[in-house]
Design a protein around this motif. Structure first.
Motif, PDB file in Angstrom:
ATOM      1  N   ARG A 175     -11.161  13.666  13.477  1.00 47.59           N
ATOM      2  CA  ARG A 175     -11.869  12.431  13.847  1.00 47.59           C
ATOM      3  C   ARG A 175     -12.377  11.715  12.605  1.00 47.59           C
ATOM      4  O   ARG A 175     -12.306  10.482  12.506  1.00 47.59           O
ATOM      5  CB  ARG A 175     -13.019  12.743  14.806  1.00 47.59           C
ATOM      6  N   ALA A 176     -12.905  12.486  11.650  1.00 49.11           N
ATOM      7  CA  ALA A 176     -13.437  11.871  10.435  1.00 49.11           C
ATOM      8  C   ALA A 176     -12.330  11.261   9.583  1.00 49.11           C
ATOM      9  O   ALA A 176     -12.485  10.162   9.027  1.00 49.11           O
ATOM     10  CB  ALA A 176     -14.213  12.912   9.628  1.00 49.11           C
ATOM     11  N   VAL A 177     -11.201  11.947   9.464  1.00 48.43           N
ATOM     12  CA  VAL A 177     -10.063  11.409   8.720  1.00 48.43           C
ATOM     13  C   VAL A 177      -9.575  10.114   9.365  1.00 48.43           C
ATOM     14  O   VAL A 177      -9.291   9.120   8.686  1.00 48.43           O
ATOM     15  CB  VAL A 177      -8.929  12.453   8.631  1.00 48.43           C
ATOM     16  N   ALA A 178      -9.474  10.120  10.690  1.00 46.78           N
ATOM     17  CA  ALA A 178      -9.029   8.914  11.397  1.00 46.78           C
ATOM     18  C   ALA A 178      -9.965   7.746  11.135  1.00 46.78           C
ATOM     19  O   ALA A 178      -9.512   6.592  10.998  1.00 46.78           O
ATOM     20  CB  ALA A 178      -8.947   9.193  12.896  1.00 46.78           C
ATOM     21  N   ASP A 179     -11.254   8.013  11.044  1.00 46.47           N
ATOM     22  CA  ASP A 179     -12.197   6.925  10.824  1.00 46.47           C
ATOM     23  C   ASP A 179     -12.064   6.341   9.419  1.00 46.47           C
ATOM     24  O   ASP A 179     -12.330   5.155   9.209  1.00 46.47           O
ATOM     25  CB  ASP A 179     -13.629   7.419  11.054  1.00 46.47           C
ATOM     26  N   VAL A 180     -11.641   7.164   8.459  1.00 45.96           N
ATOM     27  CA  VAL A 180     -11.357   6.635   7.121  1.00 45.96           C
ATOM     28  C   VAL A 180     -10.156   5.693   7.174  1.00 45.96           C
ATOM     29  O   VAL A 180     -10.192   4.581   6.618  1.00 45.96           O
ATOM     30  CB  VAL A 180     -11.115   7.784   6.128  1.00 45.96           C
TER      31      VAL A 180
ATOM     32  N   ALA B 266      -3.484   7.282  15.880  1.00 50.32           N
ATOM     33  CA  ALA B 266      -4.045   6.209  16.698  1.00 50.32           C
ATOM     34  C   ALA B 266      -4.762   5.178  15.835  1.00 50.32           C
ATOM     35  O   ALA B 266      -4.686   3.970  16.102  1.00 50.32           O
ATOM     36  CB  ALA B 266      -4.998   6.790  17.738  1.00 50.32           C
ATOM     37  N   ALA B 267      -5.444   5.630  14.778  1.00 55.82           N
ATOM     38  CA  ALA B 267      -6.152   4.694  13.903  1.00 55.82           C
ATOM     39  C   ALA B 267      -5.171   3.766  13.190  1.00 55.82           C
ATOM     40  O   ALA B 267      -5.401   2.551  13.083  1.00 55.82           O
ATOM     41  CB  ALA B 267      -6.981   5.473  12.887  1.00 55.82           C
ATOM     42  N   ILE B 268      -4.071   4.312  12.706  1.00 59.59           N
ATOM     43  CA  ILE B 268      -3.065   3.492  12.034  1.00 59.59           C
ATOM     44  C   ILE B 268      -2.420   2.533  13.030  1.00 59.59           C
ATOM     45  O   ILE B 268      -2.248   1.340  12.761  1.00 59.59           O
ATOM     46  CB  ILE B 268      -2.013   4.395  11.360  1.00 59.59           C
ATOM     47  N   SER B 269      -2.065   3.051  14.184  1.00 60.66           N
ATOM     48  CA  SER B 269      -1.450   2.227  15.223  1.00 60.66           C
ATOM     49  C   SER B 269      -2.364   1.074  15.632  1.00 60.66           C
ATOM     50  O   SER B 269      -1.935  -0.081  15.736  1.00 60.66           O
ATOM     51  CB  SER B 269      -1.125   3.101  16.436  1.00 60.66           C
ATOM     52  N   ASN B 270      -3.631   1.370  15.854  1.00 62.62           N
ATOM     53  CA  ASN B 270      -4.579   0.329  16.263  1.00 62.62           C
ATOM     54  C   ASN B 270      -4.800  -0.694  15.153  1.00 62.62           C
ATOM     55  O   ASN B 270      -4.998  -1.888  15.423  1.00 62.62           O
ATOM     56  CB  ASN B 270      -5.907   0.969  16.666  1.00 62.62           C
ATOM     57  N   ALA B 271      -4.760  -0.237  13.906  1.00 59.56           N
ATOM     58  CA  ALA B 271      -4.920  -1.172  12.790  1.00 59.56           C
ATOM     59  C   ALA B 271      -3.761  -2.165  12.753  1.00 59.56           C
ATOM     60  O   ALA B 271      -3.964  -3.358  12.499  1.00 59.56           O
ATOM     61  CB  ALA B 271      -5.009  -0.406  11.476  1.00 59.56           C
TER      62      ALA B 271
ATOM     63  N   ILE C 209       0.871  -1.170   0.000  1.00 65.29           N
ATOM     64  CA  ILE C 209       0.000   0.000   0.000  1.00 65.29           C
ATOM     65  C   ILE C 209       0.908   1.220   0.000  1.00 65.29           C
ATOM     66  O   ILE C 209       1.665   1.451   0.943  1.00 65.29           O
ATOM     67  CB  ILE C 209      -0.937   0.008   1.222  1.00 65.29           C
ATOM     68  N   THR C 210       0.854   1.995  -1.068  1.00 61.34           N
ATOM     69  CA  THR C 210       1.771   3.114  -1.251  1.00 61.34           C
ATOM     70  C   THR C 210       1.016   4.439  -1.228  1.00 61.34           C
ATOM     71  O   THR C 210      -0.179   4.492  -1.520  1.00 61.34           O
ATOM     72  CB  THR C 210       2.524   2.991  -2.584  1.00 61.34           C
ATOM     73  N   GLU C 211       1.715   5.497  -0.844  1.00 62.53           N
ATOM     74  CA  GLU C 211       1.207   6.870  -0.979  1.00 62.53           C
ATOM     75  C   GLU C 211      -0.088   7.097  -0.204  1.00 62.53           C
ATOM     76  O   GLU C 211      -0.963   7.856  -0.633  1.00 62.53           O
ATOM     77  CB  GLU C 211       1.028   7.221  -2.459  1.00 62.53           C
ATOM     78  N   MET C 212      -0.234   6.484   0.955  1.00 60.43           N
ATOM     79  CA  MET C 212      -1.490   6.539   1.696  1.00 60.43           C
ATOM     80  C   MET C 212      -1.683   7.889   2.376  1.00 60.43           C
ATOM     81  O   MET C 212      -0.835   8.366   3.124  1.00 60.43           O
ATOM     82  CB  MET C 212      -1.526   5.423   2.745  1.00 60.43           C
ATOM     83  N   ASP C 213      -2.819   8.527   2.102  1.00 57.78           N
ATOM     84  CA  ASP C 213      -3.252   9.735   2.796  1.00 57.78           C
ATOM     85  C   ASP C 213      -4.760   9.854   2.622  1.00 57.78           C
ATOM     86  O   ASP C 213      -5.381   9.024   1.960  1.00 57.78           O
ATOM     87  CB  ASP C 213      -2.504  10.985   2.300  1.00 57.78           C
ATOM     88  N   VAL C 214      -5.347  10.871   3.240  1.00 49.51           N
ATOM     89  CA  VAL C 214      -6.796  11.055   3.173  1.00 49.51           C
ATOM     90  C   VAL C 214      -7.097  12.499   2.776  1.00 49.51           C
ATOM     91  O   VAL C 214      -6.721  13.441   3.492  1.00 49.51           O
ATOM     92  CB  VAL C 214      -7.481  10.738   4.518  1.00 49.51           C
ATOM     93  N   LEU C 215      -7.763  12.671   1.652  1.00 53.73           N
ATOM     94  CA  LEU C 215      -8.215  13.989   1.221  1.00 53.73           C
ATOM     95  C   LEU C 215      -9.445  14.368   2.039  1.00 53.73           C
ATOM     96  O   LEU C 215     -10.472  13.684   1.979  1.00 53.73           O
ATOM     97  CB  LEU C 215      -8.551  13.963  -0.271  1.00 53.73           C
TER      98      LEU C 215
END
Length: 405
Positions: A321-326, A383-388, A302-308
């Motif tokens: 919060r919304a970005v983290a949920d994505v 935190a979302a990435i860490s928990n994943a 998985i490359t270049e991961m970010d959230v617009l």
């Protein structure tokens, strides 16, 4: 201190071209001296997350975690965050042609690439180098005629000559090459799914992709050879549906493998769109797509991961919060596939994001697409990435970390 600390990439590049920026050693890593800017006031100690570095959390499950970074981002503090959290460095800008070969008559300039790969060397980070064959990244020194007007022999000499010299120059210092980037499409493509609306296809023909992989193998046989593409998660900002893009990618990969082209891994760009993500992201179809890639015995990165953060409120807390949920939703699905071996963010801090330059918000607020804010503090996305990673199933490693050896 305000979180508006942000350096303009175009300004930095203009200054570098004019010799106005001095390279200096900062915290043991080469960086750009920014004395006199707001960045110089940032505290020397970067904030703690209270958890082990992300690369170490990922490694516990057999995953590699990394992030892109570029020389224009090497300020006084961010390099230390990147070195702490990322076990892999993805070259963001410094091997693109506007740096490597700024114009048709310019010699190859390995200075920026040497600097960023030297950063990875000093911090025991693995390296994925990007990109060898791409239809963008040329900069203002190249005109359309310079690229589209080439005769076949001239185009082959240009493209293959640059690839050959570049790969040879970094042989043994790079763990993977993005050999072919964004070369597939469901519409403007040939019967095998390869894009026709790129200069290399028009001047050389579809064989340029296979030949690029062959040269990478010849010049650096131990480095992983990767094909990389985007647009597989949801309908994108241009209205493209993910299913046709998935089919085109699989068709193109099958064509390369059937011809014996030495493709060794697939990159799935994780540029995620927050607006309506949970409604638009069809988990079953995405899982099936990852399984089809895995069935071809190719590791998935998985490359270049970010959230617009388009369509989200301006208020930072609600947006974060919304970005983290994505991130949570996407990674919970994606990491269930054990063939996914790496997660590579397109940057770690909101201080530096291509989205501010290419897709600015209409309300004037800075984009907040990444795991750490502009002051390098962990956000809910961290935190979302860490928990994943914590919840991901174990898998066999693609690479062991260089850190901690």
């Amino acid at each position: 201190m305000s979180e508006s600390v942000q350096l303009d990439r175009r300004s930095l590049l203009r200054g570098a071209a004019g010799g106005a920026l001095a390279l200096t050693a900062a915290g043991g890593a080469s960086g750009i001296a920014l004395t006199g800017t707001a960045e110089a006031a940032v505290a020397e100690r970067i904030p703690s997350t209270g958890r082990p570095p992300l690369w170490k959390q990922a490694d516990r499950k057999g995953l590699v975690f990394g992030s892109s970074i570029a020389t224009w981002q090497l300020d006084r503090t961010y390099p230390r965050l990147h070195a702490r959290e990322a076990g892999l460095l993805f070259t963001e800008d410094d091997l693109l042609w506007y740096q490597l070969k700024p114009g048709p008559d310019e010699p190859l300039n390995f200075g920026p690439g040497d600097q960023i790969i030297g950063f990875a060397d000093r911090h025991d980070q693995r390296v994925i180098a990007a990109h060898l064959a791409w239809d963008e990244g040329f900069g203002e020194g190249w005109t359309e005629e310079d690229l589209w007007g080439l005769r076949r022999r001239e185009a082959k000499k240009l493209l293959y000559g640059v690839i050959r010299r570049e790969v040879r120059h970094y042989r043994g210092r790079v763990d993977g090459w993005i050999v072919a980037n964004e070369v597939t499409d469901p519409e403007e493509a040939d019967k095998h799914g390869f894009r026709t609306n790129v200069p290399w296809y028009q001047t050389i023909g579809p064989g340029y992709i296979a030949r690029s992989f062959d040269i990478a193998q010849e010049q650096d046989p131990k480095a992983l050879r990767i094909i990389n593409e985007f647009g597989f998660e949801t309908v994108n900002e241009w209205g493209d549906r993910p299913e046709p893009r998935r089919r085109a990618y699989l068709k193109a990969i099958d064509r390369l493998l059937d011809r014996g082209v030495p493709v060794q891994a697939v990159g799935v760009q994780g540029h995620l769109l927050a607006d309506g993500f949970h409604r638009k992201f069809h988990e079953r179809g995405y899982r099936a797509f990852l399984r089809e890639l895995a069935d071809r015995d190719l590791p998935i990165l998985i490359t270049e991961m970010d959230v617009l953060d388009e369509g989200l409120p301006k208020a930072p807390e609600r947006r974060d919060r919304a970005v983290a949920d994505v991130y949570r939703h996407y990674l919970d699905v994606t990491l269930d596939e054990r063939a996914v071996k790496a997660v590579i963010a397109f940057g770690l801090t909101d201080r530096y994001s291509w989205l501010d330059e290419d897709q600015p918000r209409e309300d004037g607020a800075r984009r907040r697409p990444l795991a750490f804010d502009a002051r390098l503090r962990p956000k809910p996305a961290y935190a979302a990435i860490s928990n994943a990673f914590r919840n991901a199933p174990d898998r066999r490693r693609l690479w062991r970390p260089k850190k901690g050896r």
